[in-house]
Design a protein around this motif. Structure first.
Motif, mmCIF file in Angstrom:
data_model
loop_
_atom_site.group_PDB
_atom_site.id
_atom_site.type_symbol
_atom_site.label_atom_id
_atom_site.label_comp_id
_atom_site.label_asym_id
_atom_site.label_seq_id
_atom_site.Cartn_x
_atom_site.Cartn_y
_atom_site.Cartn_z
ATOM 1 N N ASP A 21 0.830 -1.211 0.000
ATOM 2 C CA ASP A 21 0.000 0.000 0.000
ATOM 3 C C ASP A 21 0.863 1.259 0.000
ATOM 4 O O ASP A 21 0.595 2.205 -0.743
ATOM 5 C CB ASP A 21 -0.944 0.021 1.207
ATOM 6 C CG ASP A 21 -2.024 -1.043 1.133
ATOM 7 O OD1 ASP A 21 -2.228 -1.613 0.040
ATOM 8 O OD2 ASP A 21 -2.651 -1.317 2.186
ATOM 9 N N LEU A 22 1.902 1.264 0.842
ATOM 10 C CA LEU A 22 2.796 2.421 0.932
ATOM 11 C C LEU A 22 3.521 2.634 -0.393
ATOM 12 O O LEU A 22 3.658 3.767 -0.866
ATOM 13 C CB LEU A 22 3.803 2.215 2.074
ATOM 14 C CG LEU A 22 4.701 3.386 2.440
ATOM 15 C CD1 LEU A 22 3.887 4.622 2.793
ATOM 16 C CD2 LEU A 22 5.603 3.007 3.605
ATOM 17 N N SER A 23 3.966 1.559 -1.014
ATOM 18 C CA SER A 23 4.672 1.653 -2.285
ATOM 19 C C SER A 23 3.740 2.109 -3.401
ATOM 20 O O SER A 23 4.142 2.870 -4.283
ATOM 21 C CB SER A 23 5.295 0.314 -2.654
ATOM 22 O OG SER A 23 6.287 -0.010 -1.728
ATOM 23 N N ALA A 24 2.492 1.649 -3.367
ATOM 24 C CA ALA A 24 1.513 2.091 -4.360
ATOM 25 C C ALA A 24 1.229 3.578 -4.190
ATOM 26 O O ALA A 24 1.039 4.307 -5.169
ATOM 27 C CB ALA A 24 0.231 1.282 -4.230
ATOM 28 N N PHE A 25 1.260 4.048 -2.939
ATOM 29 C CA PHE A 25 0.986 5.448 -2.642
ATOM 30 C C PHE A 25 2.089 6.369 -3.159
ATOM 31 O O PHE A 25 1.823 7.386 -3.783
ATOM 32 C CB PHE A 25 0.807 5.626 -1.134
ATOM 33 C CG PHE A 25 0.614 7.051 -0.704
ATOM 34 C CD1 PHE A 25 -0.593 7.704 -0.934
ATOM 35 C CD2 PHE A 25 1.629 7.756 -0.074
ATOM 36 C CE1 PHE A 25 -0.772 9.024 -0.546
ATOM 37 C CE2 PHE A 25 1.459 9.071 0.316
ATOM 38 C CZ PHE A 25 0.252 9.708 0.079
ATOM 39 N N ASP A 26 3.367 5.996 -2.893
ATOM 40 C CA ASP A 26 4.457 6.903 -3.268
ATOM 41 C C ASP A 26 5.296 6.415 -4.460
ATOM 42 O O ASP A 26 6.222 7.088 -4.884
ATOM 43 C CB ASP A 26 5.364 7.207 -2.073
ATOM 44 C CG ASP A 26 6.187 6.031 -1.608
ATOM 45 O OD1 ASP A 26 6.129 4.964 -2.229
ATOM 46 O OD2 ASP A 26 6.895 6.169 -0.590
ATOM 47 N N GLY A 27 4.987 5.239 -4.983
ATOM 48 C CA GLY A 27 5.699 4.747 -6.169
ATOM 49 C C GLY A 27 7.092 4.198 -5.900
ATOM 50 O O GLY A 27 7.842 3.916 -6.826
ATOM 51 N N SER A 28 7.455 4.020 -4.641
ATOM 52 C CA SER A 28 8.780 3.483 -4.298
ATOM 53 C C SER A 28 8.727 1.964 -4.210
ATOM 54 O O SER A 28 7.679 1.377 -3.978
ATOM 55 C CB SER A 28 9.245 4.026 -2.940
ATOM 56 O OG SER A 28 9.414 5.404 -3.002
ATOM 57 N N ASP A 29 9.901 1.379 -4.353
ATOM 58 C CA ASP A 29 10.056 -0.071 -4.178
ATOM 59 C C ASP A 29 9.839 -0.394 -2.695
ATOM 60 O O ASP A 29 10.335 0.313 -1.820
ATOM 61 C CB ASP A 29 11.474 -0.454 -4.606
ATOM 62 C CG ASP A 29 11.715 -1.952 -4.596
ATOM 63 O OD1 ASP A 29 11.144 -2.640 -3.739
ATOM 64 O OD2 ASP A 29 12.490 -2.424 -5.438
ATOM 65 N N PRO A 30 9.114 -1.476 -2.372
ATOM 66 C CA PRO A 30 8.918 -1.848 -0.963
ATOM 67 C C PRO A 30 10.234 -2.042 -0.211
ATOM 68 O O PRO A 30 10.312 -1.747 0.979
ATOM 69 C CB PRO A 30 8.138 -3.166 -1.041
ATOM 70 C CG PRO A 30 7.470 -3.144 -2.365
ATOM 71 C CD PRO A 30 8.366 -2.367 -3.271
#
Length: 156
Positions: A21-30
């Motif tokens: 969810d966090l990666s989808a939010f900011d586009g960063s790799d988990p």
């Protein structure tokens, strides 16, 4: 210089979902989020691990018994600081002894770890059994040195 430690760990499903969810939010790799969280945690830790000085460590023998299988050999056990120890002292120096001396076996272990893990070797900070299995680390060295002074007195 930054020290790199390799350690495997398993995330719970809920942790994986939060990372996604966090990666989808900011586009960063988990993995970026995991690395950042670990770095922040480690930066907050103030781990100063040190050992007491040898002269501050109390060592005592609590039990002595003859080894019925080896003529003149003596088993001794006791405490050195917060650790327990046992040693087999031979009647004569041996090429299999520590520094070719009379100490054929020597174990220093953490009784708390042994109780929790039920593992003898897993709880040892030093182990010598006719050769080094676990050499004294920098932290274990003062305990080992203090114990050697005590055991060497018996070995004379």
């Amino acid at each position: 210089m930054r020290k790199v430690l390799n350690k495997n760990f398993r995330l719970k499903d809920e942790q994986i979902n939060k990372l996604k969810d966090l990666s989808a939010f900011d586009g960063s790799d988990p993995l970026v989020h995991v690395t950042k969280a670990i770095d922040e945690y480690l930066d907050k830790q103030t781990m100063q691990i040190s050992s007491p000085k040898e002269k501050e460590i109390h060592a005592e023998i609590k039990d002595r018994s003859r080894d019925p299988r080896i003529s003149g050999a003596l088993w001794v056990s006791g405490n050195v600081g917060k650790y327990e120890f046992s040693a087999l002292i031979l009647a004569e120096p041996s090429k299999s002894g520590i520094d070719r001396g009379r100490i054929s076996k020597l174990s220093i272990l953490d009784p708390v770890v042994r109780e929790k893990t039920k593992s003898f070797i897993g709880s040892c900070i030093v182990n010598y059994d006719r050769g080094w299995d676990i050499r004294p680390s920098k932290i274990a060295e003062p305990f080992y040195n203090r114990l050697r002074i005590l055991v060497d007195q018996i070995a004379k």
